[in-house]
Design an enzyme around this catalytic site. Structure first.
Site, PDB file in Angstrom:
ATOM      1  CE  LYS A  49     -34.747  -4.614  -6.949  1.00  0.00           C
ATOM      2  NZ  LYS A  49     -33.701  -5.501  -7.470  1.00  0.00           N
ATOM      3  CB  THR A  50     -29.731  -3.414 -10.074  1.00  0.00           C
ATOM      4  OG1 THR A  50     -30.925  -4.195  -9.958  1.00  0.00           O
ATOM      5  CG2 THR A  50     -28.604  -4.288 -10.594  1.00  0.00           C
ATOM      6  CG  ASP A 240     -31.686  -7.691  -5.585  1.00  0.00           C
ATOM      7  OD1 ASP A 240     -32.252  -6.665  -5.172  1.00  0.00           O
ATOM      8  OD2 ASP A 240     -31.691  -8.034  -6.785  1.00  0.00           O
ATOM      9  CD  GLU A 241     -36.415  -7.724  -6.104  1.00  0.00           C
ATOM     10  OE1 GLU A 241     -37.242  -7.305  -5.261  1.00  0.00           O
ATOM     11  OE2 GLU A 241     -36.373  -7.293  -7.269  1.00  0.00           O
ATOM     12  CD  GLN A 271     -41.694  -2.878  -6.271  1.00  0.00           C
ATOM     13  OE1 GLN A 271     -41.825  -3.471  -7.345  1.00  0.00           O
ATOM     14  NE2 GLN A 271     -40.692  -2.053  -6.051  1.00  0.00           N
ATOM     15  NE  ARG A 632     -44.101  -2.803 -11.899  1.00  0.00           N
ATOM     16  CZ  ARG A 632     -42.917  -2.645 -11.307  1.00  0.00           C
ATOM     17  NH1 ARG A 632     -41.818  -3.051 -11.907  1.00  0.00           N
ATOM     18  NH2 ARG A 632     -42.813  -2.040 -10.142  1.00  0.00           N
TER      19      ARG A 632
END
Length: 680
Positions: A49-50, A240-241, A271, A632
């Site tokens: 995503k970044t 973002d997020e 998330q 993770r």
């Protein structure tokens, strides 16, 4: 320049010569090169995503969008700095006029420019939590005391004020909250304190951390000129997020984007795990409804985990009803099947993790690429002892480590004073829990109590011969004349509880003592002091469960002392490149990745937690938390749980596996039998 990107003011487009089609996968490319308008990018775990966001900024600049008309919002300073660094590297510029930063930093910048209409000068001070708590204490003193035996603590009110502000509640709405009944039965008085705190901040030219959002929103709503200027300036907004935004942040974004509607938010509803600190899950779910003509992009290619791990993540999260459907697919080659590992009890679970970590390290996986994740810190106490005994270095990632938490230090202060009557530090801490006793009062009481303490006699082997409880109770009784009236009842209750403790410290069962102290002395203090008193009570109950394996108080306190002094992760450790296994709650591990991950204590009412079973929304957030834990892992994943919990007087109580483990199809995992490990 495409007609879709024609703006009232634009600069010649940058010729970056970026080949977006080769640099991005098909899903990323579609989002990055999309035309203006509202866009929701559902970026699954490990999907880049970044990279999507930074290439989107570069693409806008190539279309002639002025850098100063772009606003990029993130949640942490570290994330903001990393995002801006990537953008600069991508476009080959040392400086860019893009407004990028956290919500709070951008809010502070705007308020220093335009805050005068709200009564704030540009030089206003920003209070940290400690300063804000001190100001609330001043308001409590100035508002006078209602006729209550115990007043709310300033720290407790600070937590309540913060949650109310971030949820956008008015004073009336906040004081009508039924949960405040345990805090204070007089809502009108609480409202008076709240209003006094707000007034005090304006008079002193203070803003607390929450005001940077609340006052920013108030400015945008109440000042037409400022709102229009901000809307004209920020023609393209990227967030973002987005799944972690709260109600106030969501409203700020919507207001800023109301003129041009060029809003791209990137996040993963799967998330969203921070409702307990104000995050509003509805922001991301309702985005298409609030922004008509929204384009929804799904980025589902995962660059982190093996297909086997992603199959588990997909299988579990599909049980949630409130979500954007997605199916993560892997780029990584196949790996071993994740393992479900039932263990006899927590000690065997710790032994298994230690043994498997050694095997992984021997196979070439660095220690710092191994993580053990859990729902709550007390779930890892037995594991910490096992790692310590095995000489395996580990770091604990958390805001506050388990034994550094106030309520844990309080309850262990009782244990320390019972074990060692001359522990002045422990005595002062436990008496200052009582109302009306501060530092000077504790000093006076210690002087009185010490003069009445008896030195415990010893046996030939050096152990104590007598019970400390009655001796401590007697010293408290003889010192009662120095106790303030407010604390008299608590003082007498403490003395009475201590008088019932039998046996020398070496043979006092710490688990029984912890439960007695919690029930008879400390629980009322938890309820009266902390908004999240249920979570803190669970911590102490977990500590009591951990203490079941210790026969005596002194041995238990020795081990607690060793665990307390385990070093947390520090910059020094990283600089020295000391490879340590990472221990972390799942919440703290979000955004991280490791070659091998253990998720432990996956038992019924442990993960998901007992409280989350009370509503579907809470249970679905727990499932999202499990999804975060699983994703993770890059290559190896171990899901463990104890088959029983030890309870004094009852023995081994059977415990079922987590419902989340039951939701995993049998063919996606292999179950390990630990019979060969019983010799541990």
């Amino acid at each position: 320049m495409p007609r879709d990107y024609e703006l009232h003011k634009f600069r010649p487009p940058l010729d970056l010569k970026l080949d977006y089609a080769s640099e991005l996968n098909e899903q990323q490319h579609e989002a990055v090169t999309s035309p203006p308008g509202p866009a929701l990018v559902i970026a699954g775990a490990g999907s880049g995503k970044t990279r999507t966001l930074t290439f989107r900024v570069a693409f806008l600049l190539e279309q002639g969008v002025p850098p100063e008309s772009i606003l990029l919002l993130t949640f942490t300073n570290k994330a903001a700095q990393e995002m801006m660094r990537r953008v600069r590297d991508l476009v080959g510029a040392e400086k860019l006029a893009i407004s990028g930063g956290t919500f709070h930093s951008i809010g502070a910048r705007v308020l220093r420019l335009y805050g005068e209409s709200l009564g704030y000068q540009p030089h206003f001070s920003i209070l940290d939590r400690e300063d804000a708590t001190g100001l609330i204490k001043t308001c409590l003193n100035e508002c006078g005391e209602p006729k209550l035996r115990k007043l709310p603590k300033p720290e407790q009110l600070a937590e309540h004020f913060s949650m109310a502000l971030n949820q956008g509640l008015t004073v009336t709405q906040w004081t009508a909250n039924a949960e405040l009944a345990d805090l204070c039965p007089d809502p009108s008085w609480l409202g008076t304190v709240f209003q006094a705190y707000q007034l005090k901040k304006i008079q002193g030219q203070f803003m607390d951390f929450d005001d940077l959002l609340v006052q920013w929103r108030a400015l945008l709503i109440g000042n037409d000129a400022v709102r229009e200027a901000q809307q004209r300036r920020y023609q393209f907004i990227l967030v973002d997020e987005y799944q972690d935004t709260n109600k106030i942040q969501g409203e700020i974004i919507d207001i800023l984007a109301a003129r041009h509607h060029n809003l791209m938010v990137v996040g993963d509803d799967a998330q969203s795990i921070y409702s307990w600190r104000g995050a509003n899950f509805k922001n991301i779910l309702d985005f298409p409804r609030r922004h008509p003509k929204t384009r929804v992009f799904r980025i589902e290619t995962n660059y982190r985990s093996t297909p086997q791990i992603l199959s588990i993540a997909n299988a579990v999260i599909e049980h949630n009803k409130d979500q954007f459907s997605k199916n993560l697919s892997a780029v990584s080659p196949p790996g071993p099947k994740p393992a479900i590992v039932p263990c006899q009890e927590a000690q065997q679970q710790g032994a298994f993790v230690v043994s498997r970590i050694r095997e992984l390290a021997a196979s070439g996986i660095p220690m710092d690429q191994i993580a053990v994740l859990y729902r709550a810190h007390f779930h890892a106490l037995d594991l910490q002892l096992a790692l310590q005994s095995a000489g395996i270095l580990f770091s604990i990632t958390s805001g506050i480590r388990f034994f550094e938490q106030t309520h844990i230090k309080d309850i262990t202060a009782y244990l320390r004073w019972i074990s060692n009557p001359f522990d002045e530090v422990a005595f002062k801490r436990l008496v200052m829990i009582m109302p009306g006793i501060a530092v000077k009062g504790a000093e006076k009481l210690w002087f009185q109590a010490r003069s009445h303490l008896e030195k415990p006699s010893s046996t030939d082997d050096g152990s104590l011969a007598s019970s400390p409880g009655p001796s401590l109770a007697r010293a408290m009784a003889l010192s009662s004349s120095a106790v303030p009236k407010k604390a008299a009842a608590d003082w007498a209750k403490t003395a009475s509880t201590l008088s019932q403790i039998k046996g020398p410290a070496e043979r006092i069962r710490p688990s029984e003592l912890l439960r007695t102290l919690l029930r008879d002395l400390y629980q009322d203090h938890l309820v009266a002091t902390y908004e999240n008193f249920e979570k803190r009570r669970e911590d102490i109950e977990g500590l009591a469960d951990f203490a079941e394996s210790f026969d005596g108080l002194i041995d238990f306190l020795t081990q607690v002392s060793l665990l307390t002094n385990v070093e947390a992760e520090t910059d020094t450790d990283e600089a020295q490149n000391q490879a340590r296994v990472r221990l972390s709650t799942v919440h703290q591990a979000k955004g991280l990745e490791f070659e091998a991950v253990f998720v432990i204590m996956l038992g019924d009412e442990l993960f998901p937690s007992r409280r989350s079973m009370q509503s579907r929304q809470a249970l679905e957030e727990e499932r999202r938390l499990f999804y975060v834990a699983v994703t993770r892992a890059k290559r190896e994943l171990y899901l463990t749980y104890p088959l029983c919990r030890i309870q004094r007087g009852v023995g081994a109580i059977p415990m079922d596996r987590s419902m989340f483990l039951k939701e995993i199809p049998d063919d996606l995992v292999e179950e390990w039998d630990l019979l060969p490990y019983h010799a541990w």
